[in-house]
Design an enzyme around this catalytic site. Structure first.
Site, PDB file in Angstrom:
ATOM      1  N   LYS A 298       0.866  -1.188   0.000  1.00 58.77           N
ATOM      2  CA  LYS A 298       0.000   0.000   0.000  1.00 58.77           C
ATOM      3  C   LYS A 298       0.899   1.234   0.000  1.00 58.77           C
ATOM      4  O   LYS A 298       1.294   1.737   1.042  1.00 58.77           O
ATOM      5  CB  LYS A 298      -0.883  -0.024   1.250  1.00 58.77           C
TER       6      LYS A 298
ATOM      7  N   GLY B  73       6.953   5.375   7.847  1.00 57.91           N
ATOM      8  CA  GLY B  73       6.254   6.652   7.722  1.00 57.91           C
ATOM      9  C   GLY B  73       6.439   7.465   8.984  1.00 57.91           C
ATOM     10  O   GLY B  73       7.422   7.292   9.713  1.00 57.91           O
ATOM     11  N   SER B  74       5.487   8.326   9.251  1.00 55.65           N
ATOM     12  CA  SER B  74       5.647   9.258  10.367  1.00 55.65           C
ATOM     13  C   SER B  74       5.369   8.569  11.707  1.00 55.65           C
ATOM     14  O   SER B  74       4.642   7.570  11.776  1.00 55.65           O
ATOM     15  CB  SER B  74       4.685  10.431  10.182  1.00 55.65           C
ATOM     16  N   THR B  75       5.932   9.147  12.747  1.00 48.95           N
ATOM     17  CA  THR B  75       5.757   8.577  14.081  1.00 48.95           C
ATOM     18  C   THR B  75       4.291   8.628  14.509  1.00 48.95           C
ATOM     19  O   THR B  75       3.790   7.690  15.133  1.00 48.95           O
ATOM     20  CB  THR B  75       6.680   9.316  15.074  1.00 48.95           C
TER      21      THR B  75
ATOM     22  N   GLY C  75       2.552   5.831  12.895  1.00 51.13           N
ATOM     23  CA  GLY C  75       3.075   4.596  13.495  1.00 51.13           C
ATOM     24  C   GLY C  75       2.403   4.286  14.834  1.00 51.13           C
ATOM     25  O   GLY C  75       2.023   3.136  15.106  1.00 51.13           O
TER      26      GLY C  75
ATOM     27  N   GLU D  15       9.125   1.619  10.996  1.00 52.47           N
ATOM     28  CA  GLU D  15      10.287   2.464  10.665  1.00 52.47           C
ATOM     29  C   GLU D  15       9.765   3.892  10.633  1.00 52.47           C
ATOM     30  O   GLU D  15       9.039   4.256   9.707  1.00 52.47           O
ATOM     31  CB  GLU D  15      10.826   2.133   9.272  1.00 52.47           C
TER      32      GLU D  15
ATOM     33  N   CYS E  99      14.562   9.918   6.114  1.00 57.16           N
ATOM     34  CA  CYS E  99      14.308   9.708   7.539  1.00 57.16           C
ATOM     35  C   CYS E  99      15.611   9.656   8.326  1.00 57.16           C
ATOM     36  O   CYS E  99      15.651  10.044   9.484  1.00 57.16           O
ATOM     37  CB  CYS E  99      13.540   8.421   7.729  1.00 57.16           C
TER      38      CYS E  99
ATOM     39  N   GLU F 222      10.892  16.540  13.824  1.00 58.51           N
ATOM     40  CA  GLU F 222      11.344  16.217  12.469  1.00 58.51           C
ATOM     41  C   GLU F 222      10.718  17.185  11.484  1.00 58.51           C
ATOM     42  O   GLU F 222       9.489  17.307  11.420  1.00 58.51           O
ATOM     43  CB  GLU F 222      10.945  14.784  12.119  1.00 58.51           C
TER      44      GLU F 222
HETATM   45  P1  NAD Z   1       2.785   9.135   6.704  1.00 53.32           P
HETATM   46  O1  NAD Z   1       2.985   8.503   8.020  1.00 53.32           O
HETATM   47  O2  NAD Z   1       1.828  10.244   6.577  1.00 53.32           O
HETATM   48  O3  NAD Z   1       2.335   8.054   5.608  1.00 53.32           O
HETATM   49  C1  NAD Z   1       3.017   6.843   5.422  1.00 53.32           C
HETATM   50  C2  NAD Z   1       2.066   5.817   4.836  1.00 53.32           C
HETATM   51  O4  NAD Z   1       1.025   5.546   5.775  1.00 53.32           O
HETATM   52  C3  NAD Z   1       1.358   6.246   3.552  1.00 53.32           C
HETATM   53  O5  NAD Z   1       1.220   5.126   2.707  1.00 53.32           O
HETATM   54  C4  NAD Z   1      -0.004   6.714   4.050  1.00 53.32           C
HETATM   55  O6  NAD Z   1      -0.988   6.641   3.046  1.00 53.32           O
HETATM   56  C5  NAD Z   1      -0.266   5.718   5.151  1.00 53.32           C
HETATM   57  N1  NAD Z   1      -1.199   6.161   6.192  1.00 53.32           N
HETATM   58  C6  NAD Z   1      -1.551   7.430   6.520  1.00 53.32           C
HETATM   59  N2  NAD Z   1      -2.416   7.415   7.548  1.00 53.32           N
HETATM   60  C7  NAD Z   1      -2.624   6.113   7.880  1.00 53.32           C
HETATM   61  C8  NAD Z   1      -3.406   5.459   8.871  1.00 53.32           C
HETATM   62  N3  NAD Z   1      -4.166   6.127   9.736  1.00 53.32           N
HETATM   63  N4  NAD Z   1      -3.355   4.115   8.939  1.00 53.32           N
HETATM   64  C9  NAD Z   1      -2.580   3.397   8.084  1.00 53.32           C
HETATM   65  N5  NAD Z   1      -1.820   3.970   7.115  1.00 53.32           N
HETATM   66  C10 NAD Z   1      -1.832   5.313   7.016  1.00 53.32           C
HETATM   67  O7  NAD Z   1       4.253   9.550   6.258  1.00 53.32           O
HETATM   68  P2  NAD Z   1       4.662  10.293   4.947  1.00 53.32           P
HETATM   69  O8  NAD Z   1       4.255  11.719   5.056  1.00 53.32           O
HETATM   70  O9  NAD Z   1       4.167   9.525   3.796  1.00 53.32           O
HETATM   71  O10 NAD Z   1       6.270  10.141   5.025  1.00 53.32           O
HETATM   72  C11 NAD Z   1       7.076  10.988   5.769  1.00 53.32           C
HETATM   73  C12 NAD Z   1       7.441  10.367   7.099  1.00 53.32           C
HETATM   74  O11 NAD Z   1       7.952   9.053   6.948  1.00 53.32           O
HETATM   75  C13 NAD Z   1       8.526  11.109   7.805  1.00 53.32           C
HETATM   76  O12 NAD Z   1       8.172  11.286   9.155  1.00 53.32           O
HETATM   77  C14 NAD Z   1       9.747  10.219   7.710  1.00 53.32           C
HETATM   78  O13 NAD Z   1      10.693  10.345   8.700  1.00 53.32           O
HETATM   79  C15 NAD Z   1       9.150   8.880   7.704  1.00 53.32           C
HETATM   80  N6  NAD Z   1      10.031   7.943   7.020  1.00 53.32           N
HETATM   81  C16 NAD Z   1      10.697   7.029   7.786  1.00 53.32           C
HETATM   82  C17 NAD Z   1      11.555   6.129   7.202  1.00 53.32           C
HETATM   83  C18 NAD Z   1      12.286   5.112   8.033  1.00 53.32           C
HETATM   84  O14 NAD Z   1      12.785   4.156   7.491  1.00 53.32           O
HETATM   85  N7  NAD Z   1      12.364   5.264   9.323  1.00 53.32           N
HETATM   86  C19 NAD Z   1      11.733   6.131   5.814  1.00 53.32           C
HETATM   87  C20 NAD Z   1      11.029   7.062   5.057  1.00 53.32           C
HETATM   88  C21 NAD Z   1      10.164   7.964   5.682  1.00 53.32           C
END
Ligand code: NAD
Length: 489
Positions: free
Chosen positions: A182, A236-238, A241, A258, A291, A392
């Site tokens: 996804k 994705g974002s904390t 997560g 992550e 990240c 961040e």
């Molecule tokens: P995000 O958390 O908004 O989205 C990540 C994913 O989660 C997307 O596919 C999004 O559609 C999905 N999503 C959004 N809300 C959701 C929910 N309620 N339930 C399930 N899935 C949901 O993050 P972003 O804006 O796409 O990416 C940026 C963030 O990702 C930054 O904070 C960055 O640090 C982090 N990041 C971390 C790593 C790592 O390996 N640690 C790598 C890349 C990005």
């Protein structure tokens, strides 16, 4: 006019339009205009993907036929190789990668990581003999067997989408899981290509499924809550997560996270090339949207003014050498979206309010095009309690923080909710290693060493997540352990 091929869903072995033919526009970060169209999955589409992945896990030999898995994952790798140009186009148009950066962090690193997974895969232990033991008056012989966890949902972000998708998809498939990928709404094409090429490679129906849509949360939340999904692998974002952990609790979902980072690079007073160490901390690559970027630069108080001058000069020399779509020397383009641009700009305003001094950048650059351009930006006079040092930003914004001595540097580096990565530079390797060992993060680079590679485990401490991706550990994340004992006497 769109540039990229339409991104279609891949469910149960079929490339599909979304239910009712709904689509959404993919907006290009360089122009703010549509660059492609993507299927807009409905709840029924997500349901169909879950059913297919569950059936393929429970009723085919995918989970037990290691030879078939290696053969198909290797074949898929060859198809990705043949599509390098398309992968570059996707990274550039969807994620805003600059031409000089698209190889390194986007395509090369991802495909090299894929090869690393295939190289370490033979080291996976599938069974371990624990020998015999006498208990309750008889003897038992015991083994542990390691089995694929089941149906995996891989939920991925937009920043380095190919790298993160490969990190999850290849490891899960090699481990014997079936999966639903996804991707983020900004980068559906970089997910869709996994479906297209899996079809071409001849994967059994249901082993690989790809769904995406305009709603960032709908499909992900369905996958997190569904009892038929065994493990969520999320990057994705904390904030999201945490929500996944909460929502996954109802079905006691295994979650692998992550998350974000606010990593520190510590340049010690004896660093042999102090100027180079400081200057290379400039946060410009992919507009700081990584990240694991080192977005806090920590320098000795005694050399703070020197560091400030080096950075002011470095940013001035970097000048306007960024933000041109076709320039192969450029490593920085726009940030991904209007939302992200607004977010980064709000942090720049906050830094000024908090009393930090802008020594470079700080403005948007509409003259570079209709997309989301923010100047490489650096703040001095920053203390570690400011929000620009704690939160961040995920943009091209570096903060410069002074420290007193090694203990103080370690204290500042660790006084963070996050713990993803970091760096130490020193002329004395023992000293640098002592500092590196005290940093509470999942990876640390010493004197520029590459601590992120496809054969090394990667992940975070604290609010940066749990579990490890890549390397042998990355494949083992997708295994369950079962103990079996038989009575021998
Ligand atoms: P995000 O958390 O908004 O989205 C990540 C994913 O989660 C997307 O596919 C999004 O559609 C999905 N999503 C959004 N809300 C959701 C929910 N309620 N339930 C399930 N899935 C949901 O993050 P972003 O804006 O796409 O990416 C940026 C963030 O990702 C930054 O904070 C960055 O640090 C982090 N990041 C971390 C790593 C790592 O390996 N640690 C790598 C890349 C990005």
């Amino acid at each position: 006019m769109t540039t990229l091929p339409d991104a279609r869903l891949f469910i149960d072995g079929e490339l599909r339009d979304a239910e009712g033919g709904r689509t959404f526009d993919v907006i290009g970060p360089w122009t703010g205009e549509p660059v492609g169209k993507a299927a807009d999955a409905s709840a029924a589409d997500v349901e169909a993907a879950i059913v297919a992945a569950r059936r393929a896990f429970d009723h085919t030999d995918w989970s037990t036929n290691i030879g078939k898995r290696v053969e198909l994952v290797t074949k898929l790798r060859a198809l990705f190789e043949a599509n390098r140009d398309r992968l570059s186009d996707l990274a550039r148009h969807e994620a805003g990668a600059a031409l000089g950066a698209v190889g390194r962090a986007h395509v090369d690193m991802a495909l090299d990581g894929w090869d690393d997974y295939l190289a370490v895969f033979p080291q996976v232990t599938w069974e371990k003999d624990y020998g015999t033991r006498t208990g309750y008056g008889f003897e038992s012989h015991r083994v542990a067997v390691y089995e694929p966890v089941g149906v995996v949902a891989a939920i991925t972000p937009w920043n380095v989408p190919l790298y993160v998708n490969v990190g999850k998809v290849v490891a899960a498939l090699l481990a014997g899981c079936t999966l639903i990928l996804k991707p983020a709404p900004n980068t559906p094409g970089m997910g869709a290509i996994f479906g297209e090429l899996a079809a071409e490679a001849g994967f059994p129906a249901g082993v690989v499924n790809v769904v995406f849509g305009s709603d960032p949360a709908m499909a992900g939340e369905m996958l997190v809550k569904d009892p038929r999904v065994d493990l969520i692998s999320f990057t994705g974002s904390t904030g999201v997560g945490k929500r996944i952990m909460e929502q996954g609790a109802a079905t006691l979902k295994r979650v692998f996270l992550e998350l974000g980072g606010k990593s520190a690079k510590i340049v010690l007073d004896d660093a042999p090339n102090f100027a180079m160490e400081v200057a290379t901390a400039m946060l410009v690559f992919h507009a700081g949207q990584g990240c694991a970027v080192q977005s806090r630069l920590l320098v000795p108080k005694s050399r703070y003014e020197e560091a400030r001058a080096i950075l002011a000069h470095g940013y001035a020399s970097f000048g306007d050498n960024w933000g041109e779509f076709d320039n192969p020397k450029h490593i920085m383009g726009p940030v991904v979206s209007k939302r992200q641009m607004d977010r980064v700009m709000s942090y720049i305003e906050l830094g000024i309010e908090e009393g930090a001094t802008l020594i470079a950048g700080g403005k948007t650059r509409p003259d570079k095009g209709g997309g989301y351009f923010i100047e490489p930006t650096c703040f001095a006079d920053v203390t570690n309690d400011m929000r620009i040092a704690r939160e961040e930003i995920f943009g091209p914004v570096l903060v410069l923080i002074p420290f007193e001595d090694d203990d103080d540097a370690v204290r500042i580096a660790n006084e963070s909710d996050y713990g993803l990565s970091g760096g130490v530079a020193s002329g004395n390797l023992d000293r640098a290693m002592r500092v590196a060992r005290r940093i509470r993060s999942g990876s640390v680079s010493v004197n520029g060493g590459m601590c992120i590679a496809g054969d090394l485990p990667f992940g975070g401490y604290k609010a940066s997540g749990m579990g490890r991706e890549w390397g042998l550990e990355g494949i083992e994340e997708f295994l369950e352990t079962k103990a079996i004992a038989w009575r021998v006497a």
